[in-house]
Design an enzyme around this catalytic site. Structure first.
Site, PDB file in Angstrom:
ATOM      1  N   ARG A   1       0.864  -1.197   0.000  1.00 23.27           N
ATOM      2  CA  ARG A   1       0.000   0.000   0.000  1.00 23.27           C
ATOM      3  C   ARG A   1       0.893   1.237   0.000  1.00 23.27           C
ATOM      4  NH1 ARG A   1      -2.221   3.403   3.799  1.00 23.27           N
ATOM      5  NH2 ARG A   1      -4.315   4.164   3.402  1.00 23.27           N
TER       6      ARG A   1
ATOM      7  N   SER B   1     -12.736  -2.893   0.779  1.00 24.38           N
ATOM      8  CA  SER B   1     -12.965  -2.277   2.090  1.00 24.38           C
ATOM      9  C   SER B   1     -14.422  -1.879   2.215  1.00 24.38           C
ATOM     10  CB  SER B   1     -12.107  -1.017   2.250  1.00 24.38           C
ATOM     11  OG  SER B   1     -10.752  -1.354   2.293  1.00 24.38           O
TER      12      SER B   1
ATOM     13  N   LYS C   1      -4.028   6.287   8.628  1.00 23.36           N
ATOM     14  CA  LYS C   1      -4.789   6.723   7.454  1.00 23.36           C
ATOM     15  C   LYS C   1      -5.572   7.960   7.855  1.00 23.36           C
ATOM     16  CE  LYS C   1      -8.589   4.884   4.591  1.00 23.36           C
ATOM     17  NZ  LYS C   1      -8.405   5.060   3.173  1.00 23.36           N
TER      18      LYS C   1
HETATM   19  N1  TZP Z   1      -7.971   1.354   6.233  1.00 20.10           N
HETATM   20  C1  TZP Z   1      -8.771   1.616   7.252  1.00 20.10           C
HETATM   21  S1  TZP Z   1      -7.903   2.046   8.639  1.00 20.10           S
HETATM   22  C2  TZP Z   1      -6.418   1.862   7.844  1.00 20.10           C
HETATM   23  C3  TZP Z   1      -6.648   1.484   6.531  1.00 20.10           C
HETATM   24  C4  TZP Z   1      -5.629   1.236   5.517  1.00 20.10           C
HETATM   25  C5  TZP Z   1      -5.114   2.106   8.497  1.00 20.10           C
HETATM   26  C6  TZP Z   1      -4.658   0.966   9.326  1.00 20.10           C
HETATM   27  O1  TZP Z   1      -3.410   1.264   9.907  1.00 20.10           O
HETATM   28  P1  TZP Z   1      -3.093   0.918  11.417  1.00 20.10           P
HETATM   29  O2  TZP Z   1      -1.725   1.507  11.650  1.00 20.10           O
HETATM   30  O3  TZP Z   1      -3.081  -0.565  11.554  1.00 20.10           O
HETATM   31  O4  TZP Z   1      -4.146   1.589  12.259  1.00 20.10           O
END
Ligand code: TZP
Ligand code: MG
Length: 215
Positions: free
Chosen positions: A45, A116, A145
């Site tokens: 990603r 998602s 994010k």
């Molecule tokens: N999609 C929803 S929350 C997120 C993504 C890509 C981020 C997840 O990152 P982390 O560090 O595990 O909270």
């Protein structure tokens, strides 16, 4: 699909999502150590601030893909159909604002398609559009994010299971040590994490700690 649903369920247990800007050290080393710790699935990603683009992105993708291949870990590309096809990734993961799932499915054939979703409506739609697994979140608050939806917690997964959705599911968003059980008990087959592994000084040990909680 190249995996049976049951195989996929098992492989999704600890899903590491990562790009170069999530890492404290060389992403190849982070991935290698995470694999040594026992991750079961990987998503490239590469997005956000300082994300690699163009040939640099492709180069990194190929390096990380090779590491996954050597270790039998499925390699999924986030939201970049062209890249997924060019390097023959095992699949692609898209969000609600990304490319049309029907178009993606047409292009990827039997590669894996992850989508998602944030609620039952989106989940049903994703299934109708051919998703092989769902990423449900954000489970918890996260700073990884920026443009995240409202945090609804593992309860959303409970709702999907209560509505007889048997599709493989991973919870995502803010999942750190100590929070795994709540997501699995809600009905997830696994958890998807970025910072719990990528922000660790020792990704191998971080992964082992997370897996320990799955038992
Ligand atoms: N999609 C929803 S929350 C997120 C993504 C890509 C981020 C997840 O990152 P982390 O560090 O595990 O909270
Ligand atoms: Mg996206």
């Amino acid at each position: 699909m190249r995996y049976s649903e049951e195989e996929l369920r098992k492989k999704l247990q600890l899903y590491f999502v990562m790009g170069s800007n999530n890492c404290l050290k060389d992403p190849e080393i982070v991935l290698q150590e995470a694999i040594e710790g026992g991750i079961t699935f990987f998503q490239f990603r590469e997005k956000g601030t300082h994300a690699k683009k163009g040939s640099e992105k492709i180069k990194l993708a190929k390096k990380l893909q090779a590491i996954c291949k050597q270790n039998g870990i499925p390699f999924i590309v986030n939201d970049d159909l062209e890249l997924a096809l060019e390097i023959d990734a095992d699949g692609i993961h898209i969000g609600q604002e990304d490319e049309d799932p029907l178009k993606v499915r047409k292009m990827i054939g039997d590669k894996l398609l992850g989508i998602s979703v944030h609620n039952l409506n989106e989940a049903n739609q994703a299934l109708a559009q051919g998703a092989n697994y769902l990423g449900v979140g954000p489970m918890y608050e996260t700073t990884t994010k920026k443009d995240i939806r409202e945090v609804k917690g593992p309860e959303v997964i409970v709702e999907l299971r209560e509505n007889n959705l048997t599709v493989p599911i991973v919870g995502i968003g803010g999942i750190q040590k100590g929070l795994i059980k709540s997501v699995i008990e809600a009905g997830a087959d696994g958890v998807a994490v970025i910072s719990a592994i990528s922000n660790s000084e020792n990704p191998r040990e971080a992964v082992k700690d997370l897996l320990e909680e799955m038992k």
